[in-house]
Design a protein around this motif. Sequence first.
Motif, mmCIF file in Angstrom:
data_model
loop_
_atom_site.group_PDB
_atom_site.id
_atom_site.type_symbol
_atom_site.label_atom_id
_atom_site.label_comp_id
_atom_site.label_asym_id
_atom_site.label_seq_id
_atom_site.Cartn_x
_atom_site.Cartn_y
_atom_site.Cartn_z
ATOM 1 N N THR A 196 0.809 -1.216 0.000
ATOM 2 C CA THR A 196 0.000 0.000 0.000
ATOM 3 C C THR A 196 0.847 1.273 0.000
ATOM 4 N N PRO A 221 2.938 4.306 -1.171
ATOM 5 C CA PRO A 221 3.073 4.979 -2.466
ATOM 6 C C PRO A 221 4.525 4.890 -2.925
ATOM 7 N N VAL A 234 6.856 11.775 -3.877
ATOM 8 C CA VAL A 234 5.667 10.969 -4.125
ATOM 9 C C VAL A 234 4.621 11.898 -4.717
ATOM 10 N N TYR A 235 4.008 11.470 -5.803
ATOM 11 C CA TYR A 235 2.977 12.277 -6.448
ATOM 12 C C TYR A 235 1.607 11.744 -6.067
ATOM 13 N N ASP A 236 0.728 12.657 -5.658
ATOM 14 C CA ASP A 236 -0.652 12.321 -5.315
ATOM 15 C C ASP A 236 -1.547 12.901 -6.408
ATOM 16 N N PRO A 237 -1.977 12.085 -7.374
ATOM 17 C CA PRO A 237 -2.756 12.616 -8.493
ATOM 18 C C PRO A 237 -4.132 13.138 -8.094
ATOM 19 N N GLU A 238 -4.705 12.592 -7.035
ATOM 20 C CA GLU A 238 -6.023 13.050 -6.609
ATOM 21 C C GLU A 238 -5.978 14.489 -6.116
ATOM 22 N N ARG A 239 -4.880 14.847 -5.435
ATOM 23 C CA ARG A 239 -4.713 16.211 -4.931
ATOM 24 C C ARG A 239 -3.856 17.059 -5.858
ATOM 25 N N ASN A 240 -3.255 16.427 -6.882
ATOM 26 C CA ASN A 240 -2.337 17.090 -7.796
ATOM 27 C C ASN A 240 -1.211 17.775 -7.023
ATOM 28 N N TYR A 253 4.676 15.388 -2.920
ATOM 29 C CA TYR A 253 5.100 15.383 -1.528
ATOM 30 C C TYR A 253 6.597 15.072 -1.524
ATOM 31 N N ASP A 300 4.677 19.898 0.644
ATOM 32 C CA ASP A 300 3.835 19.635 -0.514
ATOM 33 C C ASP A 300 4.075 20.724 -1.535
ATOM 34 N N ASP A 304 2.217 22.126 -5.109
ATOM 35 C CA ASP A 304 1.155 22.000 -6.099
ATOM 36 C C ASP A 304 1.784 21.766 -7.459
#
Length: 166
Positions: free
Chosen positions: A113, A115, A126-132, A135, A142, A144
């Motif tokens: 699990t 990332p 680490v890229y969070d596509p849901e939040r664009n 990290y 973070d 943007d």
Amino acid sequence: MKQDRDLTAIERDLNRALIAFNMSRGVLSAKLSNFAAREGAEDRLINMADEYGPEHVLDVMRDNPALLELARAASPTEIEELRKSLTAAYASSHDVSKLNSEKQMKLREADPTLPKAVMVNGRPMVYDPERNVAYWMDTGEDEDMDHEDVSLEHNYDDEEEEERGM
């Protein structure tokens, strides 16, 4: 790379590779100061070398320095010095990426699990596509990730296609 290596050995090698990368990157940065290069130019050149190869980057530095936002072209002597620095930074960035990939696979074996982190200019992200959001694991910050949606369906007129070499 052996897949049966333990995480401690992988992290040790990754840390050594990061030291080599940061040292070669620093040497490249120092050499670029002779060209009034802007901050971060070494990262741009390393990334460009990753995309097109170090020789292409050196050709651009010699033939079209404005494309790289450099104040002047590199002389043949400077090209030879830059070749060594750019090639070392380029090679060490690949070592860092390979070792980071090995580390990420080992970590995800233990916990699928997690990332997956990638190395960006020697920093784990680490890229969070849901939040664009990216990290940055080394600082906890973070960032943007502004992006533009690009439509693949664009109707170019004949003049635009001619300008684009189509």
